[in-house]
Structures are given as structure tokens and as C-alpha cells.
Design a protein around this motif. Structure first.
Motif, PDB file in Angstrom:
ATOM      1  N   VAL A  76       0.838  -1.202   0.000  1.00 14.73           N
ATOM      2  CA  VAL A  76       0.000   0.000   0.000  1.00 14.73           C
ATOM      3  C   VAL A  76       0.877   1.258   0.000  1.00 14.73           C
ATOM      4  O   VAL A  76       0.495   2.278  -0.574  1.00 14.73           O
ATOM      5  CB  VAL A  76      -0.958  -0.008   1.208  1.00 14.73           C
ATOM      6  CG1 VAL A  76      -1.638   1.332   1.388  1.00 14.73           C
ATOM      7  CG2 VAL A  76      -2.007  -1.094   1.041  1.00 14.73           C
ATOM      8  N   VAL A  77       2.048   1.190   0.584  1.00 15.19           N
ATOM      9  CA  VAL A  77       2.924   2.356   0.703  1.00 15.19           C
ATOM     10  C   VAL A  77       3.738   2.613  -0.573  1.00 15.19           C
ATOM     11  O   VAL A  77       4.046   3.761  -0.893  1.00 15.19           O
ATOM     12  CB  VAL A  77       3.857   2.177   1.925  1.00 15.19           C
ATOM     13  CG1 VAL A  77       4.924   3.241   1.982  1.00 15.19           C
ATOM     14  CG2 VAL A  77       3.044   2.168   3.205  1.00 15.19           C
ATOM     15  N   ILE A  78       4.058   1.580  -1.314  1.00 14.30           N
ATOM     16  CA  ILE A  78       4.941   1.725  -2.481  1.00 14.30           C
ATOM     17  C   ILE A  78       4.383   2.660  -3.564  1.00 14.30           C
ATOM     18  O   ILE A  78       5.102   3.550  -4.029  1.00 14.30           O
ATOM     19  CB  ILE A  78       5.307   0.339  -3.059  1.00 14.30           C
ATOM     20  CG1 ILE A  78       6.237  -0.384  -2.106  1.00 14.30           C
ATOM     21  CG2 ILE A  78       5.964   0.465  -4.430  1.00 14.30           C
ATOM     22  CD1 ILE A  78       6.552  -1.814  -2.509  1.00 14.30           C
ATOM     23  N   PRO A  79       3.136   2.507  -4.023  1.00 14.44           N
ATOM     24  CA  PRO A  79       2.669   3.380  -5.114  1.00 14.44           C
ATOM     25  C   PRO A  79       2.688   4.879  -4.804  1.00 14.44           C
ATOM     26  O   PRO A  79       3.154   5.660  -5.649  1.00 14.44           O
ATOM     27  CB  PRO A  79       1.252   2.866  -5.404  1.00 14.44           C
ATOM     28  CG  PRO A  79       1.291   1.446  -5.001  1.00 14.44           C
ATOM     29  CD  PRO A  79       2.179   1.417  -3.785  1.00 14.44           C
ATOM     30  N   PRO A  80       2.207   5.331  -3.632  1.00 10.08           N
ATOM     31  CA  PRO A  80       2.297   6.785  -3.390  1.00 10.08           C
ATOM     32  C   PRO A  80       3.739   7.300  -3.369  1.00 10.08           C
ATOM     33  O   PRO A  80       4.013   8.398  -3.862  1.00 10.08           O
ATOM     34  CB  PRO A  80       1.643   6.965  -2.022  1.00 10.08           C
ATOM     35  CG  PRO A  80       0.785   5.785  -1.837  1.00 10.08           C
ATOM     36  CD  PRO A  80       1.463   4.668  -2.565  1.00 10.08           C
ATOM     37  N   ALA A  81       4.642   6.505  -2.828  1.00  9.54           N
ATOM     38  CA  ALA A  81       6.052   6.910  -2.815  1.00  9.54           C
ATOM     39  C   ALA A  81       6.589   7.012  -4.244  1.00  9.54           C
ATOM     40  O   ALA A  81       7.322   7.964  -4.577  1.00  9.54           O
ATOM     41  CB  ALA A  81       6.872   5.915  -1.997  1.00  9.54           C
ATOM     42  N   ALA A  82       6.215   6.057  -5.084  1.00  8.49           N
ATOM     43  CA  ALA A  82       6.669   6.082  -6.476  1.00  8.49           C
ATOM     44  C   ALA A  82       6.085   7.276  -7.230  1.00  8.49           C
ATOM     45  O   ALA A  82       6.770   7.899  -8.047  1.00  8.49           O
ATOM     46  CB  ALA A  82       6.280   4.781  -7.173  1.00  8.49           C
ATOM     47  N   VAL A  83       4.825   7.602  -6.955  1.00 12.84           N
ATOM     48  CA  VAL A  83       4.203   8.758  -7.612  1.00 12.84           C
ATOM     49  C   VAL A  83       4.900  10.049  -7.204  1.00 12.84           C
ATOM     50  O   VAL A  83       5.200  10.893  -8.056  1.00 12.84           O
ATOM     51  CB  VAL A  83       2.688   8.814  -7.290  1.00 12.84           C
ATOM     52  CG1 VAL A  83       2.097  10.161  -7.651  1.00 12.84           C
ATOM     53  CG2 VAL A  83       1.958   7.711  -8.033  1.00 12.84           C
ATOM     54  N   LEU A  84       5.163  10.199  -5.931  1.00 17.97           N
ATOM     55  CA  LEU A  84       5.866  11.403  -5.476  1.00 17.97           C
ATOM     56  C   LEU A  84       7.241  11.525  -6.127  1.00 17.97           C
ATOM     57  O   LEU A  84       7.644  12.611  -6.568  1.00 17.97           O
ATOM     58  CB  LEU A  84       5.990  11.402  -3.954  1.00 17.97           C
ATOM     59  CG  LEU A  84       4.692  11.619  -3.186  1.00 17.97           C
ATOM     60  CD1 LEU A  84       4.925  11.463  -1.694  1.00 17.97           C
ATOM     61  CD2 LEU A  84       4.110  12.985  -3.500  1.00 17.97           C
ATOM     62  N   TRP A  85       7.948  10.411  -6.203  1.00 20.11           N
ATOM     63  CA  TRP A  85       9.264  10.417  -6.833  1.00 20.11           C
ATOM     64  C   TRP A  85       9.133  10.683  -8.331  1.00 20.11           C
ATOM     65  O   TRP A  85       9.899  11.446  -8.916  1.00 20.11           O
ATOM     66  CB  TRP A  85       9.949   9.089  -6.586  1.00 20.11           C
ATOM     67  CG  TRP A  85      11.410   9.030  -6.915  1.00 20.11           C
ATOM     68  CD1 TRP A  85      12.133   9.891  -7.688  1.00 20.11           C
ATOM     69  CD2 TRP A  85      12.319   8.036  -6.483  1.00 20.11           C
ATOM     70  NE1 TRP A  85      13.431   9.486  -7.763  1.00 20.11           N
ATOM     71  CE2 TRP A  85      13.577   8.336  -7.029  1.00 20.11           C
ATOM     72  CE3 TRP A  85      12.203   6.902  -5.698  1.00 20.11           C
ATOM     73  CZ2 TRP A  85      14.694   7.555  -6.814  1.00 20.11           C
ATOM     74  CZ3 TRP A  85      13.330   6.127  -5.485  1.00 20.11           C
ATOM     75  CH2 TRP A  85      14.557   6.459  -6.027  1.00 20.11           C
ATOM     76  N   GLY A  86       8.136  10.053  -8.953  1.00 18.83           N
ATOM     77  CA  GLY A  86       7.940  10.224 -10.391  1.00 18.83           C
ATOM     78  C   GLY A  86       7.572  11.649 -10.768  1.00 18.83           C
ATOM     79  O   GLY A  86       7.994  12.154 -11.810  1.00 18.83           O
ATOM     80  N   ILE A  87       6.789  12.307  -9.935  1.00 24.63           N
ATOM     81  CA  ILE A  87       6.419  13.693 -10.208  1.00 24.63           C
ATOM     82  C   ILE A  87       7.608  14.627  -9.959  1.00 24.63           C
ATOM     83  O   ILE A  87       7.829  15.582 -10.712  1.00 24.63           O
ATOM     84  CB  ILE A  87       5.204  14.102  -9.350  1.00 24.63           C
ATOM     85  CG1 ILE A  87       3.958  13.353  -9.853  1.00 24.63           C
ATOM     86  CG2 ILE A  87       4.975  15.601  -9.387  1.00 24.63           C
ATOM     87  CD1 ILE A  87       2.747  13.518  -8.964  1.00 24.63           C
TER      88      ILE A  87
END
Length: 121
Positions: A76-87
């Protein structure tokens, strides 16, 4: 936890990863459609967290609860972290991070099913 649930979530993560991979190959920055795809996957993962926790609490199986819940929380934690990094990363590798994250989520979903199935009845 059933095979169908785990494989559907893993397939969804792989499809979002493929979409992010397309962004990476085309050197496109993080886009709104990619954000919405990750958000839809996140809703599925939160439902998996809730459903998995309920299943763990109501089962007679000898499941390692700490390991099982740690996997549920991690995916559950991985996708929001990836989105923040990706943005934040304006180069094409911002979406590359999302590719790796989505493939990680897919693998962790299958591993989660393995933890559930390897419990002794």
C-alpha cells in the motif's frame, strides 16, 4: 485470500507498470492518466489490505501474521512513494521509478499469496 484476488491485483500492477514503461520509452513526463491508473491500483491495494486483515483475523490457518500484514502495508505504501518520486523527477526516469515500483507490487502480491497458502491448516 484467494488466488483470483492476488492475481488480479498483480495483473493490474503489471498493466500500470507497462503504461509507465510506455511513458519511459517515449520520454514522456509523469501524466494525469498515469496518476489516475496508479490511484485506481491504490484503491485496489487498500481494499486488499482491509480484506487481507479481515481474512487473517477470521482464519484458523497458521499464518505468520506479522509477515503477512507487513507485506500488505508495504504494497500500500509503495505506489504513493513512487508517484511522489515520479512527479519530482522531471526526466524520463521519473516514470522509470514507477515501472520498478509497479513490478515490485506485482511480485509482492504473488508472494503474499504464497505466504497465505504456505500456512499450515
Amino acid at each position: 485470500m484467494t488466488d483470483l484476488v492476488a492475481y488480479v491485483v498483480a495483473l493490474a500492477a503489471a498493466l500500470v507498470g507497462a503504461f509507465a514503461g510506455w511513458h519511459t520509452l517515449k520520454q514522456r513526463p509523469f501524466s494525469n492518466p498515469l496518476f489516475y491508473a496508479v490511484a485506481a491500483l491504490e484503491v485496489m491495494l487498500i481494499a486488499l489490505l482491509v480484506g487481507g486483515s479481515i481474512a487473517l483475523g477470521s482464519t484458523d490457518r497458521d499464518v505468520d501474521g506479522v509477515l503477512f500484514v507487513s507485506y500488505l502495508v508495504t504494497i500500500v505504501v509503495i505506489p504513493p512513494a513512487a508517484v511522489l518520486w515520479g512527479i519530482a523527477e522531471k526526466s524520463r526516469w521519473g516514470t522509470g521509478v514507477v515501472v520498478v515500483a509497479m513490478l515490485t507490487v506485482a511480485v509482492l502480491c504473488v508472494r503474499l499469496l504464497g505466504i497465505w497458502k504456505n500456512a499450515y491448516v
